[in-house]
Scaffold this motif. Structure first.
Motif, PDB file in Angstrom:
ATOM      1  N   SER A   5       0.830  -1.210   0.000  1.00 36.82           N
ATOM      2  CA  SER A   5       0.000   0.000   0.000  1.00 36.82           C
ATOM      3  C   SER A   5       0.863   1.258   0.000  1.00 36.82           C
ATOM      4  CB  SER A   5      -0.971  -0.001   1.178  1.00 36.82           C
ATOM      5  OG  SER A   5      -0.289   0.068   2.416  1.00 36.82           O
ATOM      6  N   THR A  50      -4.393   5.065   1.602  1.00 39.30           N
ATOM      7  CA  THR A  50      -3.809   5.378   2.901  1.00 39.30           C
ATOM      8  C   THR A  50      -4.804   5.120   4.026  1.00 39.30           C
ATOM      9  OG1 THR A  50      -2.297   7.000   1.958  1.00 39.30           O
ATOM     10  CG2 THR A  50      -2.762   7.204   4.292  1.00 39.30           C
ATOM     11  N   ALA A  79      -4.765   8.081  -3.579  1.00 33.56           N
ATOM     12  CA  ALA A  79      -3.726   7.920  -2.552  1.00 33.56           C
ATOM     13  C   ALA A  79      -4.331   8.028  -1.160  1.00 33.56           C
ATOM     14  CB  ALA A  79      -2.627   8.958  -2.754  1.00 33.56           C
ATOM     15  N   VAL A 105       0.729   4.019  -2.911  1.00 36.51           N
ATOM     16  CA  VAL A 105       0.552   5.461  -2.699  1.00 36.51           C
ATOM     17  C   VAL A 105       1.664   6.238  -3.406  1.00 36.51           C
ATOM     18  CG1 VAL A 105       0.589   7.281  -0.935  1.00 36.51           C
ATOM     19  CG2 VAL A 105      -0.745   5.207  -0.559  1.00 36.51           C
TER      20      VAL A 105
END
Length: 134
Positions: free
Chosen positions: A31, A49, A45, A35
């Motif tokens: 992850s 997040t 993003a 991002v």
């Protein structure tokens, strides 16, 4: 027979917790990398997040603590102490990058990617420490 059953249950718990901890670490790393590649799409993003990276930044240290409760002797191992320090620092960078992601100013973007890059480097270092020593 009861003692053997208890040992088996403890081994199953340990194995399941290790798998969950490792899967969480992989999700956190992927992850964070995701991002990084979403720099042009700030909304995507933010979603990655909020839905994956930040929960994993909390979940991975939590499951790590549960694993250490079962094996407190690992606190004497240098690689485990290094792994803990790197993981906690990576969590700090995850929080810092999340706060910067919420900001709307473009000057902060460089700091965001610097923190995100440091988080990824630390996570890779933790994975390498585990692969080579644990």
């Amino acid at each position: 027979s009861s003692a053997a059953s208890d040992v088996y249950k403890r081994q199953m718990y340990d194995t399941a917790l290790r798998l969950i901890h490792s899967a969480g670490m992989v999700c956190w790393l992927l992850s964070a990398i995701g991002v990084l590649f979403m720099r042009s799409n700030k909304e995507a993003a933010r979603i990655i997040t909020d839905k994956i990276k930040m929960p994993m930044a909390f979940f991975v240290p939590l499951t790590g603590c549960l694993l250490l409760i079962e094996r407190p002797h690992l606190f004497t191992e240098w690689w485990m102490i290094s792994k803990i320090v790197l993981s906690v620092t990576a969590s700090g960078f995850a929080i810092a990058s999340r706060l910067l992601l919420l900001s709307e100013t473009s000057e902060i973007e460089n700091a965001f990617f610097r923190y995100l890059g440091l988080e990824i480097i630390l996570l890779l270092s933790v994975i390498m420490a585990v692969c080579f020593n644990g």
